[in-house]
Design a protein around this motif. Structure first.
Motif, PDB file in Angstrom:
ATOM      1  N   ASP A  19      77.776 -57.014 -14.580  1.00  0.00           N
ATOM      2  CA  ASP A  19      76.973 -55.792 -15.303  1.00  0.00           C
ATOM      3  C   ASP A  19      77.884 -54.984 -16.348  1.00  0.00           C
ATOM      4  OD1 ASP A  19      78.507 -54.543 -13.110  1.00  0.00           O
ATOM      5  OD2 ASP A  19      76.963 -52.906 -12.906  1.00  0.00           O
ATOM      6  N   ILE A  20      79.081 -55.118 -16.303  1.00  0.00           N
ATOM      7  CA  ILE A  20      80.146 -54.246 -17.163  1.00  0.00           C
ATOM      8  C   ILE A  20      80.944 -55.517 -18.148  1.00  0.00           C
ATOM      9  CG2 ILE A  20      80.136 -52.169 -15.989  1.00  0.00           C
ATOM     10  CD1 ILE A  20      82.947 -52.831 -15.096  1.00  0.00           C
ATOM     11  N   GLY A  21      81.303 -56.589 -17.849  1.00  0.00           N
ATOM     12  CA  GLY A  21      82.264 -57.445 -18.418  1.00  0.00           C
ATOM     13  C   GLY A  21      83.460 -57.686 -17.564  1.00  0.00           C
ATOM     14  N   TYR A  22      84.012 -58.609 -18.165  1.00  0.00           N
ATOM     15  CA  TYR A  22      85.484 -58.937 -17.317  1.00  0.00           C
ATOM     16  C   TYR A  22      86.638 -58.767 -18.421  1.00  0.00           C
ATOM     17  CZ  TYR A  22      82.288 -60.897 -14.014  1.00  0.00           C
ATOM     18  OH  TYR A  22      81.133 -61.136 -12.931  1.00  0.00           O
ATOM     19  N   ILE A  23      87.841 -58.801 -17.738  1.00  0.00           N
ATOM     20  CA  ILE A  23      89.180 -58.735 -18.708  1.00  0.00           C
ATOM     21  C   ILE A  23      89.998 -59.613 -17.530  1.00  0.00           C
ATOM     22  CG2 ILE A  23      89.699 -56.600 -17.412  1.00  0.00           C
ATOM     23  CD1 ILE A  23      91.623 -56.253 -19.832  1.00  0.00           C
ATOM     24  N   SER A  24      90.633 -60.405 -18.267  1.00  0.00           N
ATOM     25  CA  SER A  24      91.573 -61.345 -17.809  1.00  0.00           C
ATOM     26  C   SER A  24      93.195 -60.973 -18.063  1.00  0.00           C
ATOM     27  CB  SER A  24      91.234 -62.874 -17.658  1.00  0.00           C
ATOM     28  OG  SER A  24      90.148 -63.354 -16.985  1.00  0.00           O
ATOM     29  N   VAL A  25      93.981 -61.183 -17.511  1.00  0.00           N
ATOM     30  CA  VAL A  25      95.458 -60.719 -17.967  1.00  0.00           C
ATOM     31  C   VAL A  25      96.512 -61.716 -17.603  1.00  0.00           C
ATOM     32  CG1 VAL A  25      97.252 -58.839 -17.794  1.00  0.00           C
ATOM     33  CG2 VAL A  25      94.893 -58.129 -17.703  1.00  0.00           C
ATOM     34  N   GLY A  26      97.518 -62.089 -18.413  1.00  0.00           N
ATOM     35  CA  GLY A  26      98.508 -62.841 -18.301  1.00  0.00           C
ATOM     36  C   GLY A  26      99.834 -62.250 -18.652  1.00  0.00           C
ATOM     37  N   GLU A  27     100.741 -61.890 -17.972  1.00  0.00           N
ATOM     38  CA  GLU A  27     101.901 -61.309 -18.272  1.00  0.00           C
ATOM     39  C   GLU A  27     103.269 -62.046 -18.045  1.00  0.00           C
ATOM     40  OE1 GLU A  27     101.561 -56.704 -17.379  1.00  0.00           O
ATOM     41  OE2 GLU A  27     100.923 -57.802 -15.531  1.00  0.00           O
ATOM     42  N   ASN A  28     104.068 -61.876 -18.910  1.00  0.00           N
ATOM     43  CA  ASN A  28     105.370 -62.451 -18.784  1.00  0.00           C
ATOM     44  C   ASN A  28     106.270 -62.566 -17.725  1.00  0.00           C
ATOM     45  OD1 ASN A  28     104.964 -63.788 -21.517  1.00  0.00           O
ATOM     46  ND2 ASN A  28     106.186 -62.204 -22.631  1.00  0.00           N
ATOM     47  N   THR A  29     106.101 -60.990 -17.195  1.00  0.00           N
ATOM     48  CA  THR A  29     106.975 -60.711 -15.821  1.00  0.00           C
ATOM     49  C   THR A  29     106.588 -61.182 -14.549  1.00  0.00           C
ATOM     50  OG1 THR A  29     105.569 -58.704 -15.833  1.00  0.00           O
ATOM     51  CG2 THR A  29     107.629 -58.765 -17.017  1.00  0.00           C
ATOM     52  N   LYS A  30     105.249 -61.760 -14.537  1.00  0.00           N
ATOM     53  CA  LYS A  30     104.787 -62.341 -13.231  1.00  0.00           C
ATOM     54  C   LYS A  30     103.862 -63.368 -13.282  1.00  0.00           C
ATOM     55  CE  LYS A  30     101.282 -58.686 -13.057  1.00  0.00           C
ATOM     56  NZ  LYS A  30     100.511 -57.645 -12.149  1.00  0.00           N
ATOM     57  N   ASP A  31     103.466 -63.842 -12.501  1.00  0.00           N
ATOM     58  CA  ASP A  31     102.479 -65.016 -12.250  1.00  0.00           C
ATOM     59  C   ASP A  31     101.055 -64.551 -12.836  1.00  0.00           C
ATOM     60  OD1 ASP A  31     103.957 -66.635 -10.785  1.00  0.00           O
ATOM     61  OD2 ASP A  31     103.302 -66.044  -8.950  1.00  0.00           O
ATOM     62  N   PRO A  32     100.469 -65.571 -13.283  1.00  0.00           N
ATOM     63  CA  PRO A  32     100.330 -66.642 -13.498  1.00  0.00           C
ATOM     64  C   PRO A  32     101.117 -67.614 -14.405  1.00  0.00           C
ATOM     65  CG  PRO A  32      98.338 -66.289 -14.458  1.00  0.00           C
ATOM     66  CD  PRO A  32      99.116 -65.030 -13.974  1.00  0.00           C
ATOM     67  N   LEU A  33     101.677 -66.959 -15.525  1.00  0.00           N
ATOM     68  CA  LEU A  33     102.300 -67.508 -16.438  1.00  0.00           C
ATOM     69  C   LEU A  33     103.615 -68.323 -16.073  1.00  0.00           C
ATOM     70  CD1 LEU A  33     101.839 -65.475 -19.758  1.00  0.00           C
ATOM     71  CD2 LEU A  33     100.520 -67.653 -18.978  1.00  0.00           C
ATOM     72  N   PRO A  34     103.948 -69.515 -16.310  1.00  0.00           N
ATOM     73  CA  PRO A  34     105.222 -70.037 -15.683  1.00  0.00           C
ATOM     74  C   PRO A  34     106.395 -69.968 -16.697  1.00  0.00           C
ATOM     75  CG  PRO A  34     103.576 -71.743 -16.662  1.00  0.00           C
ATOM     76  CD  PRO A  34     102.898 -70.448 -16.706  1.00  0.00           C
ATOM     77  N   PHE A  35     106.259 -69.029 -17.761  1.00  0.00           N
ATOM     78  CA  PHE A  35     107.275 -69.122 -18.705  1.00  0.00           C
ATOM     79  C   PHE A  35     106.862 -67.722 -19.501  1.00  0.00           C
ATOM     80  CE2 PHE A  35     103.777 -71.708 -20.615  1.00  0.00           C
ATOM     81  CZ  PHE A  35     103.404 -70.862 -21.575  1.00  0.00           C
ATOM     82  N   ALA A  36     108.214 -67.233 -20.235  1.00  0.00           N
ATOM     83  CA  ALA A  36     107.958 -66.068 -21.058  1.00  0.00           C
ATOM     84  C   ALA A  36     107.267 -66.374 -22.482  1.00  0.00           C
ATOM     85  CB  ALA A  36     109.138 -65.306 -21.192  1.00  0.00           C
ATOM     86  N   MET A  37     106.104 -65.908 -22.984  1.00  0.00           N
ATOM     87  CA  MET A  37     105.678 -66.193 -24.186  1.00  0.00           C
ATOM     88  C   MET A  37     106.677 -66.075 -25.221  1.00  0.00           C
ATOM     89  SD  MET A  37     101.560 -65.312 -24.039  1.00  0.00           S
ATOM     90  CE  MET A  37     102.011 -63.786 -23.215  1.00  0.00           C
ATOM     91  N   GLN A  38     106.643 -66.856 -26.208  1.00  0.00           N
ATOM     92  CA  GLN A  38     107.353 -66.746 -27.484  1.00  0.00           C
ATOM     93  C   GLN A  38     106.320 -66.906 -28.865  1.00  0.00           C
ATOM     94  OE1 GLN A  38     110.836 -65.948 -28.150  1.00  0.00           O
ATOM     95  NE2 GLN A  38     110.550 -65.523 -25.650  1.00  0.00           N
ATOM     96  N   ARG A  39     105.231 -67.459 -28.563  1.00  0.00           N
ATOM     97  CA  ARG A  39     104.290 -67.682 -29.501  1.00  0.00           C
ATOM     98  C   ARG A  39     102.824 -67.647 -29.060  1.00  0.00           C
ATOM     99  NH1 ARG A  39     103.058 -73.032 -32.604  1.00  0.00           N
ATOM    100  NH2 ARG A  39     104.019 -73.659 -30.916  1.00  0.00           N
ATOM    101  N   VAL A  40     101.932 -67.176 -29.522  1.00  0.00           N
ATOM    102  CA  VAL A  40     100.354 -67.184 -29.607  1.00  0.00           C
ATOM    103  C   VAL A  40      99.632 -67.926 -30.756  1.00  0.00           C
ATOM    104  CG1 VAL A  40      98.376 -65.733 -28.724  1.00  0.00           C
ATOM    105  CG2 VAL A  40     100.521 -65.062 -27.870  1.00  0.00           C
ATOM    106  N   PHE A  41      98.800 -68.378 -30.493  1.00  0.00           N
ATOM    107  CA  PHE A  41      97.933 -69.205 -31.534  1.00  0.00           C
ATOM    108  C   PHE A  41      96.571 -69.458 -31.037  1.00  0.00           C
ATOM    109  CE2 PHE A  41     100.236 -72.908 -30.277  1.00  0.00           C
ATOM    110  CZ  PHE A  41      99.462 -73.841 -30.253  1.00  0.00           C
ATOM    111  N   TRP A  42      95.660 -69.579 -31.761  1.00  0.00           N
ATOM    112  CA  TRP A  42      94.469 -69.909 -31.402  1.00  0.00           C
ATOM    113  C   TRP A  42      93.567 -70.890 -32.578  1.00  0.00           C
ATOM    114  CZ3 TRP A  42      96.258 -65.167 -32.259  1.00  0.00           C
ATOM    115  CH2 TRP A  42      95.825 -64.572 -33.452  1.00  0.00           C
ATOM    116  N   THR A  43      92.748 -71.581 -32.045  1.00  0.00           N
ATOM    117  CA  THR A  43      91.987 -72.676 -32.939  1.00  0.00           C
ATOM    118  C   THR A  43      90.488 -72.220 -32.880  1.00  0.00           C
ATOM    119  OG1 THR A  43      92.037 -74.304 -31.152  1.00  0.00           O
ATOM    120  CG2 THR A  43      93.753 -74.412 -32.823  1.00  0.00           C
ATOM    121  N   TYR A  44      89.807 -72.628 -33.876  1.00  0.00           N
ATOM    122  CA  TYR A  44      88.296 -72.486 -33.773  1.00  0.00           C
ATOM    123  C   TYR A  44      87.607 -73.114 -34.966  1.00  0.00           C
ATOM    124  CZ  TYR A  44      90.176 -68.867 -37.055  1.00  0.00           C
ATOM    125  OH  TYR A  44      90.816 -68.183 -38.251  1.00  0.00           O
ATOM    126  N   HIS A  45      86.326 -73.141 -34.816  1.00  0.00           N
ATOM    127  CA  HIS A  45      85.624 -73.930 -35.738  1.00  0.00           C
ATOM    128  C   HIS A  45      85.878 -75.284 -35.909  1.00  0.00           C
ATOM    129  CE1 HIS A  45      83.940 -69.707 -37.734  1.00  0.00           C
ATOM    130  NE2 HIS A  45      83.655 -69.941 -36.462  1.00  0.00           N
TER     131      HIS A  45
END
Length: 140
Positions: A19-45
């Motif tokens: 009824d209010i929506g969701y948020i999901s989170v990934g942080e460099n300092t803990k699970d679930p990410l298995p590495f520290a992020m150095q780059r973010v990109f996205w593809t679309y259309h």
């Protein structure tokens, strides 16, 4: 060459309610990410008839997330193991380690978010499938 696990699905926290929506989170300092992020990109259309990816990385680890739409990801490890993953929930990501050939096919409405362990460097890509097989085949 470092030892990495096979590709696998990661479930991010899904906080909120229908009824209010969701948020999901990934942080460099803990699970679930298995590495520290150095780059973010996205593809679309991306047209549904286009097959993207078609490469492996020497060092880069990635987590691929379908934040909208559907993405079919096919991975092939150097030993020939092939896996097919269907990403369509924005709280589920696919971990793709180095030395894994991967391709993606998108629904027209798909938006893919990619979290990468390394900054972009063309020399990190191996774009020829035969070269990939020769470099990382179990016989080498």
């Amino acid at each position: 060459m470092a030892d990495y696990p096979a590709p696998y699905l990661i479930q991010f926290p899904k906080l909120g309610a229908a009824d209010i929506g969701y948020i999901s989170v990934g942080e460099n300092t803990k699970d679930p990410l298995p590495f520290a992020m150095q780059r973010v990109f996205w593809t679309y259309h991306t047209p549904e008839s286009i097959l993207r990816g078609r490469h492996a990385h020497h060092r880069t680890e990635q987590v691929l997330i379908a934040v909208a739409g559907r993405i079919i990801v096919t991975t092939e490890q150097a030993n020939g193991d092939i896996q097919i993953f269907r990403l369509e929930d924005p709280f589920v990501g696919l971990y793709v380690p180095p030395c894994v050939w991967h391709t993606m096919q998108y629904s027209h409405t798909a938006v893919q978010l990619a979290l990468a362990s390394q900054p972009y460097e063309e020399a990190d890509y191996i774009r020829d499938f035969q070269e990939f097989r020769q470099r990382w085949s179990p016989q080498n």
